[in-house]
Write a protein that holds these residues in place. Structure first.
Motif, mmCIF file in Angstrom:
data_model
loop_
_atom_site.group_PDB
_atom_site.id
_atom_site.type_symbol
_atom_site.label_atom_id
_atom_site.label_comp_id
_atom_site.label_asym_id
_atom_site.label_seq_id
_atom_site.Cartn_x
_atom_site.Cartn_y
_atom_site.Cartn_z
ATOM 1 N N LEU A 181 49.898 46.094 44.002
ATOM 2 C CA LEU A 181 50.408 47.456 43.862
ATOM 3 C C LEU A 181 50.076 48.034 42.491
ATOM 4 N N TYR A 182 50.121 47.186 41.467
ATOM 5 C CA TYR A 182 49.867 47.674 40.112
ATOM 6 C C TYR A 182 48.367 47.756 39.782
ATOM 7 N N TYR A 183 47.582 46.810 40.300
ATOM 8 C CA TYR A 183 46.180 46.719 39.891
ATOM 9 C C TYR A 183 45.203 46.942 41.044
ATOM 10 N N ASP A 184 45.678 47.345 42.217
ATOM 11 C CA ASP A 184 44.829 47.508 43.396
ATOM 12 C C ASP A 184 44.082 46.195 43.657
ATOM 13 N N ASP A 185 42.761 46.264 43.711
ATOM 14 C CA ASP A 185 41.974 45.044 43.934
ATOM 15 C C ASP A 185 41.362 44.514 42.646
ATOM 16 N N ASN A 186 41.802 45.034 41.508
ATOM 17 C CA ASN A 186 41.220 44.644 40.220
ATOM 18 C C ASN A 186 41.953 43.462 39.597
ATOM 19 N N PHE A 187 42.242 42.453 40.392
ATOM 20 C CA PHE A 187 42.874 41.238 39.871
ATOM 21 C C PHE A 187 42.455 40.077 40.772
ATOM 22 N N ASN A 188 42.621 38.873 40.225
ATOM 23 C CA ASN A 188 42.338 37.656 40.996
ATOM 24 C C ASN A 188 43.602 36.802 41.051
ATOM 25 N N PHE A 189 43.860 36.265 42.221
ATOM 26 C CA PHE A 189 45.013 35.380 42.407
ATOM 27 C C PHE A 189 44.518 34.175 43.199
ATOM 28 N N ASN A 190 44.470 33.024 42.531
ATOM 29 C CA ASN A 190 43.910 31.824 43.158
ATOM 30 C C ASN A 190 44.910 30.680 43.117
ATOM 31 N N ILE A 191 44.883 29.873 44.164
ATOM 32 C CA ILE A 191 45.725 28.680 44.256
ATOM 33 C C ILE A 191 44.812 27.489 44.505
ATOM 34 N N TYR A 192 44.866 26.519 43.600
ATOM 35 C CA TYR A 192 44.094 25.285 43.755
ATOM 36 C C TYR A 192 45.098 24.137 43.903
ATOM 37 N N SER A 193 45.148 23.577 45.098
ATOM 38 C CA SER A 193 46.145 22.543 45.333
ATOM 39 C C SER A 193 45.781 21.708 46.553
ATOM 40 N N THR A 194 46.138 20.443 46.495
ATOM 41 C CA THR A 194 46.109 19.549 47.657
ATOM 42 C C THR A 194 47.418 18.777 47.656
ATOM 43 N N GLU A 195 47.826 18.346 48.820
ATOM 44 C CA GLU A 195 49.116 17.668 48.930
ATOM 45 C C GLU A 195 49.127 16.389 48.093
ATOM 46 N N MET A 196 50.211 16.218 47.323
ATOM 47 C CA MET A 196 50.480 15.071 46.463
ATOM 48 C C MET A 196 49.545 14.994 45.253
ATOM 49 N N ASN A 197 48.827 16.088 44.984
ATOM 50 C CA ASN A 197 47.922 16.076 43.827
ATOM 51 C C ASN A 197 48.126 17.267 42.904
ATOM 52 N N GLY A 198 49.297 17.846 42.910
ATOM 53 C CA GLY A 198 49.595 18.923 41.982
ATOM 54 C C GLY A 198 49.039 20.267 42.433
ATOM 55 N N THR A 199 49.381 21.297 41.640
ATOM 56 C CA THR A 199 49.001 22.672 41.967
ATOM 57 C C THR A 199 48.590 23.405 40.689
ATOM 58 N N THR A 200 47.557 24.230 40.805
ATOM 59 C CA THR A 200 47.165 25.112 39.703
ATOM 60 C C THR A 200 47.124 26.537 40.226
ATOM 61 N N ILE A 201 47.900 27.415 39.599
ATOM 62 C CA ILE A 201 47.905 28.836 39.923
ATOM 63 C C ILE A 201 47.094 29.564 38.859
ATOM 64 N N GLU A 202 46.174 30.409 39.293
ATOM 65 C CA GLU A 202 45.354 31.189 38.358
ATOM 66 C C GLU A 202 45.508 32.675 38.667
ATOM 67 N N ILE A 203 45.856 33.449 37.641
ATOM 68 C CA ILE A 203 45.997 34.898 37.772
ATOM 69 C C ILE A 203 45.126 35.547 36.708
ATOM 70 N N ILE A 204 44.268 36.476 37.137
ATOM 71 C CA ILE A 204 43.423 37.214 36.197
ATOM 72 C C ILE A 204 43.658 38.703 36.428
ATOM 73 N N ILE A 205 44.083 39.412 35.374
ATOM 74 C CA ILE A 205 44.367 40.843 35.475
ATOM 75 C C ILE A 205 43.467 41.601 34.497
ATOM 76 N N PRO A 206 43.272 42.908 34.705
ATOM 77 C CA PRO A 206 42.389 43.678 33.805
ATOM 78 C C PRO A 206 42.901 43.678 32.377
ATOM 79 N N ILE A 207 41.994 43.615 31.448
ATOM 80 C CA ILE A 207 42.382 43.607 30.042
ATOM 81 C C ILE A 207 42.808 44.991 29.566
ATOM 82 N N ASN A 208 42.475 46.044 30.319
ATOM 83 C CA ASN A 208 42.864 47.394 29.915
ATOM 84 C C ASN A 208 44.278 47.730 30.366
ATOM 85 N N SER A 209 45.030 46.725 30.827
ATOM 86 C CA SER A 209 46.404 46.993 31.262
ATOM 87 C C SER A 209 47.260 47.535 30.127
ATOM 88 N N LYS A 210 46.920 47.189 28.882
ATOM 89 C CA LYS A 210 47.680 47.707 27.740
ATOM 90 C C LYS A 210 47.560 49.224 27.660
#
Length: 348
Positions: free
Chosen positions: A309-338
């Motif tokens: 809603l805030y960034y339309d499609d100008n962001f990345n949201f990724n989930i890297y995970s397998t069962e019993m091997n932990g999870t990594t969440i990655e979020i990338i947003i535009p640098i011009n958000s300021k």
């Protein structure tokens, strides 16, 4: 037979005369035809020609009107549709059979209506979420000064009792209150989000002791940018709720923030039990109803929706995970958000 020179002039004007000379004699034989009889057939041809021309003009007029109506009908349909949109019917569309200029115009018009509908839906959803955040903020505030003053009193009593652990917990809790309310603003500085996570993990560390370890690393150059508040803490909470609580070994949580190409990247990594590929697919899908009974995925899905809603499609949201091997969440947003949020967005 009279000579041609003595025929009266008036008679000659009313007839057409011809003559020829016989071979046996020098006589001239003259024959005459009345002018009216000679021109009678020509008049019929003239009248017929005029009637044909008039008929052709009438047919051409009818044909022209038909062609004009045929050509302007799509434009009139488009105008009628615009009138209905003007009255508030934003589901209006037009369909043309041919891919000519009018057909292309109709397709562009339909695309414009779709974009308007999407914008209306986004604004409507954003307003609903802001109202929900507003209600939560009001519920949380009750009387913020009372809470701050009470916690401050408890903090100083703990200090006087030389109970350092309780003092730290109370101080961390009071900071959590302040950072959560954020004076009613929907966006906060990355520095404040980092402080919020530090205080939250500090309280959790006091609860779980040696079962929990954590590391928070944010680059200094990104701390002055603004982001939607509370977009990182729910992932940290999930890592604890579905990692630390269900693990007999040490749980490790690493939260980082840095610049990445033309954006700002956040990662939340844990060594918990991970997630299944089915759950990850549900979180990343646009269907909001297929995950309602799974609280961890529902929270992540809500954050992803807020980011869209805030960034339309100008962001990345990724989930890297397998069962019993932990999870990594990655979020990338535009640098011009300021720059976008410098004016502030208040929810109360």
């Amino acid at each position: 037979m009279p000579d041609k020179d003595i025929i009266s002039r008036a008679y000659i004007e009313t007839v057409v005369d011809k003559y020829y000379t016989t071979e046996q004699s020098s006589w001239r034989i003259i024959y005459t035809v009345p002018m009216k009889e000679l021109l009678s057939d020509l008049n019929s041809v003239l009248i017929a020609t005029i009637m044909v021309v008039i008929g052709c003009l009438i047919v051409a007029l009818i044909f022209t009107m038909f062609i004009s109506t045929y050509l302007t009908s799509p434009i009139n349909r488009l105008i009628d549709s615009m009138e209905r949109v003007k009255k508030g019917n934003f589901k209006e569309k037009v369909n043309f059979k041919y891919n000519d200029e009018i057909g292309v115009l109709g397709e562009q018009y339909n695309d414009m209506i779709d974009n308007i509908n999407n914008l209306i839906d986004k604004v409507y959803l954003l307003q609903i979420q802001e109202k929900e955040a507003e209600l939560k903020a009001l519920q949380a505030q009750i009387n913020p000064h009372f809470l701050y003053n009470t916690l401050d009193s408890i903090f100083w009593k703990a200090q006087k009792s030389n109970n350092k652990e309780i003092s730290e917990m109370i101080y961390a809790l009071s900071k959590l209150f302040r950072l959560t309310l954020n004076r009613g603003y929907e966006f906060t500085y990355i520095k404040n989000e980092k402080d919020f996570i530090e205080n939250y993990l500090l309280l959790q560390k006091m609860r779980y002791g040696d079962k929990l370890s954590y590391s928070i690393r944010f680059d200094e150059e990104i701390l002055s940018y603004r982001i939607p508040k509370l977009i990182l803490q729910p992932f940290v909470e999930n890592a604890i709720a579905y990692g630390t609580e269900f693990s007999n070994t040490e749980s490790m949580i690493i939260v980082t923030g840095d610049q990445h190409d033309k954006g700002i990247r956040f990662t939340i990594k844990d060594n918990g039990r991970g997630m299944s590929s089915e759950l990850i697919a549900k979180i990343l899908s646009d269907d909001r109803s297929n995950i309602a009974n799974e609280s961890t995925g529902y929270a992540m899905k809500n954050i992803r929706k807020r980011l869209s809603l805030y960034y339309d499609d100008n962001f990345n949201f990724n989930i890297y995970s397998t069962e019993m091997n932990g999870t990594t969440i990655e979020i990338i947003i535009p640098i011009n958000s300021k720059k976008i949020i410098d004016g502030g967005v208040r929810s109360v």
